[in-house]
Design a protein around this motif. Sequence first.
Motif, PDB file in Angstrom:
ATOM      1  N   GLY A 109       0.769  -1.237   0.000  1.00 42.85           N
ATOM      2  CA  GLY A 109       0.000   0.000   0.000  1.00 42.85           C
ATOM      3  C   GLY A 109       0.801   1.287   0.000  1.00 42.85           C
ATOM      4  N   TRP A 110       2.125   1.205   0.158  1.00 42.17           N
ATOM      5  CA  TRP A 110       2.916   2.434   0.203  1.00 42.17           C
ATOM      6  C   TRP A 110       4.206   2.370  -0.622  1.00 42.17           C
ATOM      7  CZ3 TRP A 110       7.788   2.822   2.707  1.00 42.17           C
ATOM      8  CH2 TRP A 110       8.185   1.678   3.404  1.00 42.17           C
ATOM      9  N   TYR A 131       6.007   7.603   1.704  1.00 45.02           N
ATOM     10  CA  TYR A 131       6.015   7.531   3.166  1.00 45.02           C
ATOM     11  C   TYR A 131       4.728   8.086   3.784  1.00 45.02           C
ATOM     12  CZ  TYR A 131      10.881   6.213   2.704  1.00 45.02           C
ATOM     13  OH  TYR A 131      12.031   5.544   2.385  1.00 45.02           O
ATOM     14  N   ALA A 132       4.015   8.959   3.066  1.00 45.96           N
ATOM     15  CA  ALA A 132       2.760   9.503   3.582  1.00 45.96           C
ATOM     16  C   ALA A 132       1.713   8.396   3.738  1.00 45.96           C
ATOM     17  CB  ALA A 132       2.236  10.594   2.666  1.00 45.96           C
ATOM     18  N   LYS A 133       1.851   7.311   2.964  1.00 41.98           N
ATOM     19  CA  LYS A 133       0.898   6.200   3.031  1.00 41.98           C
ATOM     20  C   LYS A 133       1.340   5.094   3.992  1.00 41.98           C
ATOM     21  CE  LYS A 133      -0.869   6.722  -1.659  1.00 41.98           C
ATOM     22  NZ  LYS A 133      -1.012   6.054  -2.965  1.00 41.98           N
TER      23      LYS A 133
END
Length: 136
Positions: A109-110, A131-133
């Motif tokens: 997912g990221w 990295y935001a995810k």
Amino acid sequence: MTKQIWLNLPVKNIEKSKQFFSSIGFSFNEEYSNGHSACMLVGDKNFVVMLFEETMFASFVQNTIADTQTHSEMLISIEAESRQEVEELAQKVNEAGGVVFAKPAENQGWMYGCGFSDLDGHRWNVLFMDYAKLKR
């Protein structure tokens, strides 16, 4: 203690390896290259990957070189700046004679990445990491 770390890899043919890696976007420091070795630079900080002909490499490690067709000695991971860069690199690898063993895809997912083997079967992992995810 340590100033820098280098990765050393055995290759069958220095010139073919240099041509492959140059065609997918890596550069070389010719000052530290010769007919039996090549100094490849990776990333903004110029991480050094030394390519050595197999006989020279074997003399350093004093051990049997792994058969990369049946065994993996490591997975070398490099960071991409975007999903598009991952896809472009996979295409360049195919065009240069490498093997994309894991097509570009999302992971966990990221991360978005792919895996490829160079001309000597060394396995590389290219990842764009959002990295935001990342769930912490």
